[in-house]
Each structure stands twice: as structure tokens, then as C-alpha cells.
Design a protein around this motif. Structure first.
Motif, PDB file in Angstrom:
ATOM      1  N   PRO A 185      -0.191  -4.282  16.671  1.00  0.00           N
ATOM      2  CA  PRO A 185      -1.189  -4.491  15.607  1.00  0.00           C
ATOM      3  C   PRO A 185      -1.535  -3.208  14.863  1.00  0.00           C
ATOM      4  O   PRO A 185      -1.814  -3.246  13.658  1.00  0.00           O
ATOM      5  N   ALA A 186      -1.516  -2.078  15.554  1.00  0.00           N
ATOM      6  CA  ALA A 186      -1.802  -0.799  14.898  1.00  0.00           C
ATOM      7  C   ALA A 186      -0.720  -0.468  13.884  1.00  0.00           C
ATOM      8  O   ALA A 186      -1.009  -0.052  12.756  1.00  0.00           O
ATOM      9  N   ARG A 187       0.532  -0.643  14.275  1.00  0.00           N
ATOM     10  CA  ARG A 187       1.624  -0.353  13.344  1.00  0.00           C
ATOM     11  C   ARG A 187       1.515  -1.217  12.091  1.00  0.00           C
ATOM     12  O   ARG A 187       1.665  -0.715  10.965  1.00  0.00           O
ATOM     13  N   ARG A 188       1.248  -2.507  12.276  1.00  0.00           N
ATOM     14  CA  ARG A 188       1.127  -3.405  11.120  1.00  0.00           C
ATOM     15  C   ARG A 188      -0.027  -2.985  10.217  1.00  0.00           C
ATOM     16  O   ARG A 188       0.096  -2.981   8.988  1.00  0.00           O
ATOM     17  N   PHE A 189      -1.150  -2.634  10.817  1.00  0.00           N
ATOM     18  CA  PHE A 189      -2.339  -2.288  10.051  1.00  0.00           C
ATOM     19  C   PHE A 189      -2.095  -1.064   9.163  1.00  0.00           C
ATOM     20  O   PHE A 189      -2.375  -1.094   7.956  1.00  0.00           O
ATOM     21  N   TYR A 190      -1.598   0.022   9.735  1.00  0.00           N
ATOM     22  CA  TYR A 190      -1.441   1.248   8.956  1.00  0.00           C
ATOM     23  C   TYR A 190      -0.336   1.106   7.911  1.00  0.00           C
ATOM     24  O   TYR A 190      -0.432   1.701   6.822  1.00  0.00           O
ATOM     25  N   ALA A 191       0.680   0.325   8.212  1.00  0.00           N
ATOM     26  CA  ALA A 191       1.708   0.072   7.206  1.00  0.00           C
ATOM     27  C   ALA A 191       1.141  -0.733   6.039  1.00  0.00           C
ATOM     28  O   ALA A 191       1.443  -0.452   4.870  1.00  0.00           O
ATOM     29  N   GLU A 192       0.304  -1.718   6.334  1.00  0.00           N
ATOM     30  CA  GLU A 192      -0.260  -2.567   5.282  1.00  0.00           C
ATOM     31  C   GLU A 192      -1.272  -1.810   4.431  1.00  0.00           C
ATOM     32  O   GLU A 192      -1.276  -1.925   3.199  1.00  0.00           O
ATOM     33  N   VAL A 193      -2.139  -1.025   5.061  1.00  0.00           N
ATOM     34  CA  VAL A 193      -3.198  -0.342   4.303  1.00  0.00           C
ATOM     35  C   VAL A 193      -2.647   0.840   3.512  1.00  0.00           C
ATOM     36  O   VAL A 193      -2.993   1.029   2.333  1.00  0.00           O
ATOM     37  N   PHE A 194      -1.780   1.648   4.134  1.00  0.00           N
ATOM     38  CA  PHE A 194      -1.362   2.903   3.518  1.00  0.00           C
ATOM     39  C   PHE A 194       0.086   2.900   3.022  1.00  0.00           C
ATOM     40  O   PHE A 194       0.524   3.884   2.428  1.00  0.00           O
ATOM     41  N   GLY A 195       0.808   1.814   3.266  1.00  0.00           N
ATOM     42  CA  GLY A 195       2.196   1.764   2.824  1.00  0.00           C
ATOM     43  C   GLY A 195       3.130   2.628   3.641  1.00  0.00           C
ATOM     44  O   GLY A 195       4.218   2.989   3.186  1.00  0.00           O
ATOM     45  N   THR A 227       5.948   3.735   6.229  1.00  0.00           N
ATOM     46  CA  THR A 227       7.126   3.182   6.871  1.00  0.00           C
ATOM     47  C   THR A 227       7.069   3.515   8.357  1.00  0.00           C
ATOM     48  O   THR A 227       6.403   4.467   8.779  1.00  0.00           O
ATOM     49  N   LEU A 228       7.763   2.722   9.162  1.00  0.00           N
ATOM     50  CA  LEU A 228       7.705   2.830  10.617  1.00  0.00           C
ATOM     51  C   LEU A 228       9.100   3.149  11.144  1.00  0.00           C
ATOM     52  O   LEU A 228      10.020   2.350  11.001  1.00  0.00           O
ATOM     53  N   ASP A 229       9.251   4.321  11.742  1.00  0.00           N
ATOM     54  CA  ASP A 229      10.544   4.761  12.251  1.00  0.00           C
ATOM     55  C   ASP A 229      10.448   5.079  13.728  1.00  0.00           C
ATOM     56  O   ASP A 229       9.493   5.718  14.171  1.00  0.00           O
ATOM     57  N   GLY A 230      11.468   4.666  14.481  1.00  0.00           N
ATOM     58  CA  GLY A 230      11.513   4.981  15.896  1.00  0.00           C
ATOM     59  C   GLY A 230      11.813   6.455  16.126  1.00  0.00           C
ATOM     60  O   GLY A 230      12.162   7.199  15.208  1.00  0.00           O
ATOM     61  N   PHE A 250       9.966   6.356  25.625  1.00  0.00           N
ATOM     62  CA  PHE A 250       8.598   6.316  25.129  1.00  0.00           C
ATOM     63  C   PHE A 250       8.514   5.389  23.919  1.00  0.00           C
ATOM     64  O   PHE A 250       9.433   5.343  23.096  1.00  0.00           O
ATOM     65  N   ASP A 251       7.423   4.664  23.823  1.00  0.00           N
ATOM     66  CA  ASP A 251       7.184   3.780  22.682  1.00  0.00           C
ATOM     67  C   ASP A 251       6.436   4.588  21.619  1.00  0.00           C
ATOM     68  O   ASP A 251       5.210   4.573  21.555  1.00  0.00           O
ATOM     69  N   PHE A 252       7.190   5.321  20.812  1.00  0.00           N
ATOM     70  CA  PHE A 252       6.584   6.158  19.778  1.00  0.00           C
ATOM     71  C   PHE A 252       7.186   5.806  18.428  1.00  0.00           C
ATOM     72  O   PHE A 252       8.408   5.772  18.270  1.00  0.00           O
ATOM     73  N   GLY A 303       2.603   3.987  21.910  1.00  0.00           N
ATOM     74  CA  GLY A 303       2.238   2.871  22.765  1.00  0.00           C
ATOM     75  C   GLY A 303       2.160   3.315  24.213  1.00  0.00           C
ATOM     76  O   GLY A 303       3.173   3.637  24.831  1.00  0.00           O
ATOM     77  N   ASP A 304       0.942   3.361  24.739  1.00  0.00           N
ATOM     78  CA  ASP A 304       0.702   3.856  26.099  1.00  0.00           C
ATOM     79  C   ASP A 304      -0.042   2.783  26.881  1.00  0.00           C
ATOM     80  O   ASP A 304      -1.256   2.629  26.734  1.00  0.00           O
ATOM     81  N   PRO A 305       0.662   2.017  27.737  1.00  0.00           N
ATOM     82  CA  PRO A 305      -0.008   0.952  28.498  1.00  0.00           C
ATOM     83  C   PRO A 305      -1.162   1.452  29.351  1.00  0.00           C
ATOM     84  O   PRO A 305      -2.082   0.695  29.671  1.00  0.00           O
ATOM     85  N   GLY A 306      -1.155   2.729  29.722  1.00  0.00           N
ATOM     86  CA  GLY A 306      -2.207   3.279  30.570  1.00  0.00           C
ATOM     87  C   GLY A 306      -3.390   3.839  29.819  1.00  0.00           C
ATOM     88  O   GLY A 306      -4.363   4.290  30.441  1.00  0.00           O
ATOM     89  N   ALA A 307      -3.333   3.829  28.499  1.00  0.00           N
ATOM     90  CA  ALA A 307      -4.448   4.383  27.723  1.00  0.00           C
ATOM     91  C   ALA A 307      -5.690   3.521  27.912  1.00  0.00           C
ATOM     92  O   ALA A 307      -5.636   2.305  27.754  1.00  0.00           O
ATOM     93  N   PRO A 308      -6.832   4.127  28.245  1.00  0.00           N
ATOM     94  CA  PRO A 308      -8.049   3.333  28.467  1.00  0.00           C
ATOM     95  C   PRO A 308      -8.616   2.740  27.187  1.00  0.00           C
ATOM     96  O   PRO A 308      -9.354   1.759  27.224  1.00  0.00           O
ATOM     97  N   ALA A 309      -8.280   3.321  26.030  1.00  0.00           N
ATOM     98  CA  ALA A 309      -8.761   2.839  24.743  1.00  0.00           C
ATOM     99  C   ALA A 309      -7.836   3.401  23.668  1.00  0.00           C
ATOM    100  O   ALA A 309      -7.048   4.315  23.918  1.00  0.00           O
TER     101      ALA A 309
END
Length: 261
Positions: free
Chosen positions: A154-164, A166-169, A176-178, A194-200
Motif C-alpha cells: 500500500p505504501a508503494r501504491r500511495f507514493y506512486a499515485e500522489v507523487f508520480g 516510479t518503483l524499481d527493485g 531484501f524487499d527494497f 518492506g520489513d516484517p519485523g518493523a513495529p510501525a
């Protein structure tokens, strides 16, 4: 180029500030780390302190605000916009939340405080007389911001939609999910980790330093704490925590280290 004299392109991290319970102690700590000097200001929200390097504004320290998360401390990032009100509406359309409506700030510019769909907070900054950080990407200044979140999609979609963006691996960090966030002109402004262990979900700030190991020692001597420095494909990095529990990163990039030597 490290000197900034005008407003940054749309979506670029352009300013950072930190809410602290004790301005004097914070000033002492960050001066010991980065050699910053200070300039006192006042605004409708209360007093704040500009952090200066060679007389140029690079960050600010301030009392905690109602839009900060109680019990947490982190460097707060501002993303550039040429129209704060229009971008704030796009935030709502993309599933974000407007925590503080667009408002003028001390004659310097216009800002709004945002919470994205995964709970990370940042601000919009429409520069007026003040564009934001006047020095970046050099020793003792902001070098990057990355969003760490247990729910990256959802974060990737949000920042791409608001600011245009692009998303690159990232092939440099296998396992790592970066995802790199890039402006339409191809300039990298940060990334989503993407960090599954991040508390927030939180934006994380990294500062350029001349020597990571030396900075770690200075942080500990000044009353903070630090993780063990590690070498990465991008430079030698370490995690620092200030006396108030604010976590941030420092990095000595190879080119910066060669120039410093």
C-alpha cells in the motif's frame, strides 16, 4: 550539487525537523555529532531552532507537536510540492489522511502534515522564502530518507499515485524487499523497505558523515547509543540513537571517504 538555493522538484525530500523534550540537550548532542551551530526562531506553533552548517540551514529542532506520535521520536521529513493544497487533496484521494491542513509557516512557506495508508507520517512543503535544506548530500547533512514498513505494497501504491514516483527493485540487496522511489526524471528520492519485523511504519533519515566509526564513538560519548558499523554496497553505515530515543542512520560513502582523506 550539495547547495540548494531554490525549491526542489515535486516529491523530493526537502526538509527535516525533530521534536525533542529538551532543546538544550538536543543542541549539545547534535553539535557534538555534526558540528552544527544554531539560530533561534519563533512561529505560531512555538519556538524552534534552525540547525546551521557553515551558516546554511540543514535541519531544525523543535518542541513536540500534537501531530507527533506520543512516546516516539524520529526525524520528520518534508516532501516538496509547488502547491500544498492541491497535493493535500491528492493525498486524500490516494487513501492518506490529512492530520494538519495546509497552513503558512512563519512567512517561510506552506505546509501540511500527512499520514500515509500504512501509518507513516510526513509533511508537504511548498517553499516560499525558504526552500528547505540549504545543504544536502555532503558531510553532516541529509543524504537520504527511506520508509520502513511491515506492509510495503500500500505504501508503494500511495507514493506512486500522489507523487508520480516510479518503483524499481534493488538488485544490490538480494533477499531484501527494497523498492527505489524515483521522480519522473529518474532521480532517486529514497525507497520503501518492506520489513516484517518493523513495529510501525516510519520514515528513516540518514546523514552523510566523514567517518562512520568516529561518529559512532562521538555519539556514545555525547550520551547516545549506536550499533556496530557495517559495510554495504553503498558505504559504511551505522545506526545511531540520540538521548531521546530518536533512531537514524549515518553513512560514509566511498566517494565522500576518498574526498575526506
Amino acid at each position: 550539487m550539495s547547495e540548494v538555493s531554490g525549491n526542489q522538484p515535486f516529491g523530493t525530500p526537502t526538509w527535516i525537523d525533530l521534536g525533542v523534550p529538551d532543546l538544550h540537550r538536543a543542541k549539545t548532542f547534535y553539535s557534538a555529532l555534526f558540528g552544527w551551530e544554531y539560530e533561534e526562531w519563533s512561529a505560531a506553533s512555538g519556538p524552534f531552532t534552525m540547525c546551521l552548517l557553515r551558516g546554511r540551514r540543514v535541519a531544525a529542532l523543535r518542541p513536540a507537536l500534537a501531530t507527533d506520535v506520543e512516546g516516539e521520536s524520529w526525524w520528520h521529513v518534508y516532501l516538496a510540492t509547488d502547491d500544498c493544497d492541491v497535493t493535500a487533496k491528492r493525498v486524500g484521494d490516494a487513501g492518506g489522511t490529512l492530520l494538519q491542513s495546509s497552513a503558512d509557516v512563519a512567512g517561510l512557506g506552506r505546509m501540511a502534515v500527512i499520514e500515509d495508508p500504512v501509518g507513516a507520517r510526513f509533511s508537504l512543503w511548498q517553499g516560499g522564502t525558504f526552500p528547505g535544506c540549504e545543504l544536502v548530500n555532503e558531510t553532516c547533512t541529509l543524504v537520504r530518507n527511506d520508509l520502513a514498513t511491515p506492509d510495503p505494497e500500500p505504501a508503494r501504491r500511495f507514493y506512486a499515485e500522489v507523487f508520480g514516483f516510479t518503483l524499481d527493485g534493488n538488485e544490490d540487496l538480494p533477499g531484501f524487499d527494497f523498492t527505489f522511489l524515483r521522480r519522473p526524471d529518474g532521480h532517486e528520492i529514497g525507497g520503501v523497505f518492506g520489513d516484517p519485523g518493523a513495529p510501525a511504519s516510519r520514515w528513516r533519515t540518514t546523514f552523510e558523515v566523514a567517518g562512520t566509526d568516529d561518529l559512532v564513538a562521538r555519539a556514545i560519548a555525547a550520551g547516545g547509543s549506536a550499533g556496530t558499523p557495517t559495510d554495504t554496497p553503498y558505504g559504511r553505515m551505522a545506526d545511531i540513537t540520540d538521548p531521546f530515543g530518536t533512531a537514524f542512520g549515518v553513512i560514509t560513502r566511498p566517494s565522500a571517504g576518498e574526498a575526506a582523506g
